[in-house]
Design a protein around this motif. Structure first.
Motif, PDB file in Angstrom:
ATOM      1  N   TYR A   1      42.605  45.985  30.694  1.00  0.00           N
ATOM      2  CA  TYR A   1      41.739  45.068  31.495  1.00  0.00           C
ATOM      3  C   TYR A   1      40.691  44.241  30.561  1.00  0.00           C
ATOM      4  N   ILE A   2      40.138  43.290  31.119  1.00  0.00           N
ATOM      5  CA  ILE A   2      38.940  42.478  30.817  1.00  0.00           C
ATOM      6  C   ILE A   2      37.968  42.602  31.973  1.00  0.00           C
ATOM      7  N   SER A   3      36.911  42.708  31.458  1.00  0.00           N
ATOM      8  CA  SER A   3      35.885  42.551  32.339  1.00  0.00           C
ATOM      9  C   SER A   3      35.431  41.378  32.750  1.00  0.00           C
ATOM     10  N   ARG A   4      34.682  41.049  33.958  1.00  0.00           N
ATOM     11  CA  ARG A   4      34.390  39.904  34.472  1.00  0.00           C
ATOM     12  C   ARG A   4      33.246  39.094  33.241  1.00  0.00           C
TER      13      ARG A   4
ATOM     14  N   GLY B   1      37.253  30.384  47.041  1.00  0.00           N
ATOM     15  CA  GLY B   1      37.120  30.098  45.733  1.00  0.00           C
ATOM     16  C   GLY B   1      37.942  30.431  44.850  1.00  0.00           C
ATOM     17  N   HIS B   2      37.929  30.203  43.556  1.00  0.00           N
ATOM     18  CA  HIS B   2      38.707  30.628  42.282  1.00  0.00           C
ATOM     19  C   HIS B   2      38.041  30.465  40.909  1.00  0.00           C
TER      20      HIS B   2
ATOM     21  N   VAL C   1      44.578  42.178  32.715  1.00  0.00           N
ATOM     22  CA  VAL C   1      44.064  42.228  34.054  1.00  0.00           C
ATOM     23  C   VAL C   1      42.583  42.159  34.217  1.00  0.00           C
ATOM     24  N   LEU C   2      42.056  41.449  35.113  1.00  0.00           N
ATOM     25  CA  LEU C   2      40.595  41.120  35.391  1.00  0.00           C
ATOM     26  C   LEU C   2      40.153  42.351  36.277  1.00  0.00           C
ATOM     27  N   ARG C   3      39.400  43.201  35.571  1.00  0.00           N
ATOM     28  CA  ARG C   3      38.923  44.505  36.376  1.00  0.00           C
ATOM     29  C   ARG C   3      37.971  43.993  37.491  1.00  0.00           C
TER      30      ARG C   3
ATOM     31  N   THR D   1      36.924  39.685  43.611  1.00  0.00           N
ATOM     32  CA  THR D   1      35.925  40.220  44.481  1.00  0.00           C
ATOM     33  C   THR D   1      34.686  40.540  43.681  1.00  0.00           C
ATOM     34  N   GLN D   2      34.805  41.196  42.570  1.00  0.00           N
ATOM     35  CA  GLN D   2      33.832  41.473  41.560  1.00  0.00           C
ATOM     36  C   GLN D   2      33.393  40.230  40.826  1.00  0.00           C
ATOM     37  N   TRP D   3      34.384  39.420  40.371  1.00  0.00           N
ATOM     38  CA  TRP D   3      34.073  37.977  39.643  1.00  0.00           C
ATOM     39  C   TRP D   3      32.951  37.187  40.592  1.00  0.00           C
TER      40      TRP D   3
END
Length: 172
Positions: free
Chosen positions: A11-14, A47-48, A141-143, A147-149
């Motif tokens: 995983y990768i953090s935002r 958004g994206h 994978v984006l942790r 939603t958190q991003w």
């Protein structure tokens, strides 16, 4: 059957991903070594992440082989969905398994135990890193998913495109 399982996911953090995007001199596009794959379906509205590619999870069955081919030169491929609890990790696993399947079919093992692509010759390195040896692509994978991003970076136009506050202001 593949040996790739959930335990193989990283995983990768935002914050880490945002730093990579901010460090890019290729604004508004992504750094050339990075791909972000957004696998949200109808929840793709609001958004994206800047420069991400939208591949709805409902289309992954037939689009995964194409993704593996088109992203083969990327050093890092990041998958995410809304929460990155199911579709994002599942898409990353599917991608990794398909990449393994395609690579296994075009490589042979030498008597020394080295894996080389068909048509390539093994180079002797004398203690140095082998020339022509491929770097292993990182699949992440984006942790917390989008939603958190968007919770932290939604309003930041350098990092998020087409963000709509009214869709996200009360949470997911």
């Amino acid at each position: 059957m593949s040996d790739i399982t959930l335990s193989n996911l990283t995983y990768i953090s935002r914050e880490e991903l945002a730093e990579q995007l901010k460090a890019s001199s290729s604004t508004p596009s992504l750094p050339s070594n990075l791909a972000i794959i957004d696998v949200r379906d109808s929840d793709h509205i609001g958004g994206h992440i800047r420069g991400s590619t939208w591949v709805p999870s409902s289309e992954l069955d037939y689009k995964t082989p194409e993704l593996v081919r088109t992203l083969k030169d990327k050093e890092v491929v990041v998958f995410h969905c809304t929460l990155s609890q199911q579709r994002g990790p599942s898409a990353a696993l599917r991608y990794m398994r398909e990449r393994e399947r395609l690579e296994t079919g075009s490589k042979t093992v030498t008597k020394e135990g080295d894996v080389v692509k068909e048509g390539e010759e093994k180079e002797v390195s004398h203690g140095q890193e082998e020339k022509g040896k491929e770097k292993q692509q990182k699949v992440l994978v984006l942790r917390g998913g989008f939603t958190q991003w968007q919770d932290k970076y939604g309003p930041d136009r350098r990092l998020t495109e087409a963000w709509q506050k009214d869709i996200w202001e009360f949470g997911y």
